[in-house]
Design a protein around this motif. Structure first.
Motif, PDB file in Angstrom:
ATOM      1  N   ILE A  49       0.833  -1.193   0.000  1.00 55.32           N
ATOM      2  CA  ILE A  49       0.000   0.000   0.000  1.00 55.32           C
ATOM      3  C   ILE A  49       0.869   1.245   0.000  1.00 55.32           C
ATOM      4  O   ILE A  49       1.895   1.307   0.674  1.00 55.32           O
ATOM      5  CB  ILE A  49      -0.955   0.014   1.223  1.00 55.32           C
ATOM      6  N   CYS A  50       0.468   2.212  -0.800  1.00 56.15           N
ATOM      7  CA  CYS A  50       1.124   3.510  -0.840  1.00 56.15           C
ATOM      8  C   CYS A  50       0.194   4.501  -0.150  1.00 56.15           C
ATOM      9  O   CYS A  50      -0.881   4.806  -0.664  1.00 56.15           O
ATOM     10  CB  CYS A  50       1.406   3.925  -2.284  1.00 56.15           C
ATOM     11  N   VAL A  51       0.587   4.957   1.035  1.00 54.94           N
ATOM     12  CA  VAL A  51      -0.285   5.820   1.831  1.00 54.94           C
ATOM     13  C   VAL A  51       0.122   7.284   1.710  1.00 54.94           C
ATOM     14  O   VAL A  51       1.287   7.613   1.477  1.00 54.94           O
ATOM     15  CB  VAL A  51      -0.288   5.410   3.321  1.00 54.94           C
ATOM     16  N   SER A  52      -0.849   8.160   1.883  1.00 55.14           N
ATOM     17  CA  SER A  52      -0.610   9.596   1.962  1.00 55.14           C
ATOM     18  C   SER A  52      -0.349   9.986   3.410  1.00 55.14           C
ATOM     19  O   SER A  52      -0.890   9.377   4.329  1.00 55.14           O
ATOM     20  CB  SER A  52      -1.817  10.375   1.426  1.00 55.14           C
ATOM     21  N   THR A  53       0.473  11.021   3.602  1.00 52.62           N
ATOM     22  CA  THR A  53       0.783  11.492   4.953  1.00 52.62           C
ATOM     23  C   THR A  53       0.305  12.922   5.185  1.00 52.62           C
ATOM     24  O   THR A  53       0.325  13.403   6.319  1.00 52.62           O
ATOM     25  CB  THR A  53       2.297  11.423   5.215  1.00 52.62           C
ATOM     26  N   GLN A  54      -0.114  13.601   4.134  1.00 55.11           N
ATOM     27  CA  GLN A  54      -0.660  14.948   4.239  1.00 55.11           C
ATOM     28  C   GLN A  54      -1.793  15.104   3.231  1.00 55.11           C
ATOM     29  O   GLN A  54      -1.865  14.369   2.246  1.00 55.11           O
ATOM     30  CB  GLN A  54       0.414  16.011   3.946  1.00 55.11           C
ATOM     31  N   VAL A  55      -2.677  16.055   3.487  1.00 53.96           N
ATOM     32  CA  VAL A  55      -3.664  16.457   2.484  1.00 53.96           C
ATOM     33  C   VAL A  55      -2.967  17.506   1.628  1.00 53.96           C
ATOM     34  O   VAL A  55      -2.723  18.622   2.069  1.00 53.96           O
ATOM     35  CB  VAL A  55      -4.934  17.046   3.124  1.00 53.96           C
ATOM     36  N   GLY A  56      -2.609  17.125   0.396  1.00 57.48           N
ATOM     37  CA  GLY A  56      -1.794  17.997  -0.440  1.00 57.48           C
ATOM     38  C   GLY A  56      -0.338  17.941  -0.006  1.00 57.48           C
ATOM     39  O   GLY A  56       0.078  17.048   0.749  1.00 57.48           O
ATOM     40  N   THR A  98      -3.121  12.756  10.788  1.00 60.46           N
ATOM     41  CA  THR A  98      -2.725  12.198  12.076  1.00 60.46           C
ATOM     42  C   THR A  98      -2.224  10.770  11.877  1.00 60.46           C
ATOM     43  O   THR A  98      -2.432  10.159  10.815  1.00 60.46           O
ATOM     44  CB  THR A  98      -3.901  12.180  13.062  1.00 60.46           C
ATOM     45  N   SER A  99      -1.600  10.223  12.914  1.00 60.19           N
ATOM     46  CA  SER A  99      -1.141   8.835  12.841  1.00 60.19           C
ATOM     47  C   SER A  99      -2.306   7.901  12.562  1.00 60.19           C
ATOM     48  O   SER A  99      -2.192   6.949  11.773  1.00 60.19           O
ATOM     49  CB  SER A  99      -0.443   8.440  14.145  1.00 60.19           C
ATOM     50  N   GLY A 119       1.962  14.199  -0.014  1.00 65.24           N
ATOM     51  CA  GLY A 119       2.592  14.754   1.170  1.00 65.24           C
ATOM     52  C   GLY A 119       4.039  14.326   1.331  1.00 65.24           C
ATOM     53  O   GLY A 119       4.495  13.347   0.740  1.00 65.24           O
ATOM     54  N   GLU A 120       4.766  15.074   2.135  1.00 62.05           N
ATOM     55  CA  GLU A 120       6.155  14.785   2.494  1.00 62.05           C
ATOM     56  C   GLU A 120       6.166  14.234   3.919  1.00 62.05           C
ATOM     57  O   GLU A 120       5.892  14.960   4.876  1.00 62.05           O
ATOM     58  CB  GLU A 120       7.000  16.064   2.394  1.00 62.05           C
ATOM     59  N   PRO A 121       6.463  12.934   4.079  1.00 63.49           N
ATOM     60  CA  PRO A 121       6.394  12.316   5.414  1.00 63.49           C
ATOM     61  C   PRO A 121       7.211  13.039   6.488  1.00 63.49           C
ATOM     62  O   PRO A 121       6.758  13.176   7.623  1.00 63.49           O
ATOM     63  CB  PRO A 121       6.922  10.897   5.168  1.00 63.49           C
ATOM     64  N   LEU A 122       8.404  13.506   6.136  1.00 61.50           N
ATOM     65  CA  LEU A 122       9.252  14.136   7.142  1.00 61.50           C
ATOM     66  C   LEU A 122       8.830  15.569   7.452  1.00 61.50           C
ATOM     67  O   LEU A 122       9.339  16.184   8.394  1.00 61.50           O
ATOM     68  CB  LEU A 122      10.725  14.089   6.706  1.00 61.50           C
ATOM     69  N   ASN A 166       3.661  12.792  13.642  1.00 59.91           N
ATOM     70  CA  ASN A 166       2.558  11.883  13.315  1.00 59.91           C
ATOM     71  C   ASN A 166       3.040  10.650  12.565  1.00 59.91           C
ATOM     72  O   ASN A 166       2.560   9.539  12.803  1.00 59.91           O
ATOM     73  CB  ASN A 166       1.505  12.618  12.480  1.00 59.91           C
ATOM     74  N   VAL A 167       3.987  10.836  11.657  1.00 55.57           N
ATOM     75  CA  VAL A 167       4.512   9.704  10.889  1.00 55.57           C
ATOM     76  C   VAL A 167       5.285   8.756  11.795  1.00 55.57           C
ATOM     77  O   VAL A 167       5.159   7.530  11.687  1.00 55.57           O
ATOM     78  CB  VAL A 167       5.391  10.206   9.718  1.00 55.57           C
TER      79      VAL A 167
END
Length: 359
Positions: free
Chosen positions: A103-110, A130-131, A158-161, A166-167
């Motif tokens: 799965i490829c998950v998003s970490t931000q909205v935009g 959020t986590s 999104g950029e995880p870092l 939350n990441v």
């Protein structure tokens, strides 16, 4: 009310204690959610009615609503458009392989990073996820495909870092035996290169794979593709990668999107060899997905092969990413962007369903 998916086992045990309940209830509830895929407190049959009423007054289980689902013609890739309670939209991709489902998950909205080859960043960032909202993408997607997901890539919108806390909490939660118990070596985190956060991540001493969106072997051309390169040089990124390797013993992966006439020549391949020689690393060549908001075109098959061969000849471990889902809004953020531009969405916003910005 709180999204219970944001709570790890220790936090939920503490909530039970503060609210005069036995802490073992926390593990029972997590078992229902993460092992039995039950997202309604009313059906948790070994939980007393009194506890269930307390849960319903204080928590909700933040599983997103499915807005749209796409399936590739090859039946091996699914793209989901999910809506959270605040009406913000994200997308998630599931890819089926012989070794399991990824799965490829998003970490931000935009996203605020502004990379020119990515549709996620066109309208900027709305907010961090959020986590629990990152976790919810896995739970919902497992329900949609009716199969377990065993590998995670943080490489969606999104950029995880840029959403570090939350990441990090998500990484620890998804690895927990009380949650989905997915091994850290089955998780890859992709970053455009926020150097201080790479160093912080190294100090966490996790066993995840770090992937760097490199896309160029020199600062000049990288700045033209990725605004983050104006802040952190390639030399600083390589230093941070060496630090990460020394701290964790893990190989670093470098993502390189091949763009026709921009970064796909043999000269660029040779410069990439010089940059990475002797580093414990792997290069993942990516035929760029074409996005209407820019003029980037996918490199020719001949150029991709020549680029690959140059790296292999110089003993740089390299793969060419297999194209999956090219017929279903393949580029990151395309499906979400198309939906946001649709008449039905714009009408919903006009009727009071505006995006919620926070953070």
């Amino acid at each position: 009310m709180y999204n219970i998916l944001n709570f790890n086992i220790e936090e939920l045990e503490n909530w039970m204690k503060v609210n005069d309940e036995s802490k073992f209830r926390a593990s029972q509830i997590m078992d229902w959610i993460y092992k039995k895929n039950q997202y309604d407190f009313n059906y948790m049959t070994n939980i007393s009615k009194n506890v269930i009423e307390k849960l319903k007054k204080n928590f909700y289980i933040g599983i997103p609503e499915l807005i749209e689902k796409q399936k590739s013609k090859s039946q091996d890739t699914f793209k989901f458009l999910y809506k959270f309670q605040d009406k913000n939209i994200i997308e998630t991709v599931v890819m089926k392989y012989r070794h399991g489902n990824s799965i490829c998950v998003s970490t931000q909205v935009g996203c605020r990073m502004g990379c020119k080859f990515c549709a996620s960043t066109v309208n900027g960032m709305v907010r961090n996820l959020t986590s629990g909202e990152i976790l919810a993408q896995i739970l919902k997607s497992q329900t949609e495909i009716n199969e377990r997901i065993s590998n995670i890539v943080l490489m969606g919108s999104g950029e995880p870092l840029d959403n570090y806390d939350n990441v990090l909490k998500f990484l620890n939660m998804v690895n927990s035996k009380y949650s989905l118990n997915i091994g850290q070596r089955h998780i890859t985190l992709s970053t455009c290169g926020i150097v201080p956060k790479i160093m912080d991540l190294a100090n966490e001493n996790l066993q995840i794979t770090l992937a760097i969106s490199l896309h160029s072997p020199d600062n000049f051309s990288r700045r033209d593709m990725m605004p983050i390169a104006n802040k952190y040089s390639i030399e600083e990124i390589i230093y941070a990668c060496k630090y990460y390797i020394n701290k964790t013993g893990r190989r670093v992966s470098f993502e390189y999107a091949l763009v026709k006439g921009v970064n796909d020549s043999l000269e660029f391949a040779e410069r990439l060899v010089q940059l990475l020689k002797g580093l414990l690393c792997h290069v993942n060549l990516i035929p760029v997905n074409e996005v209407k908001e820019n003029d980037f075109k996918k490199s020719s098959e001949d150029n991709i092969k020549k680029f690959y061969n140059k790296l292999i000849e110089n003993k740089i471990e390299t793969t060419i990413r297999r194209e999956m889902g090219s017929d279903i809004d393949a580029a990151c953020g395309q499906l979400r962007r198309r939906y946001l531009e649709s008449k039905s969405y714009r009408k919903g916003v006009e009727n009071g369903g505006a995006l919620v910005r926070r953070g």
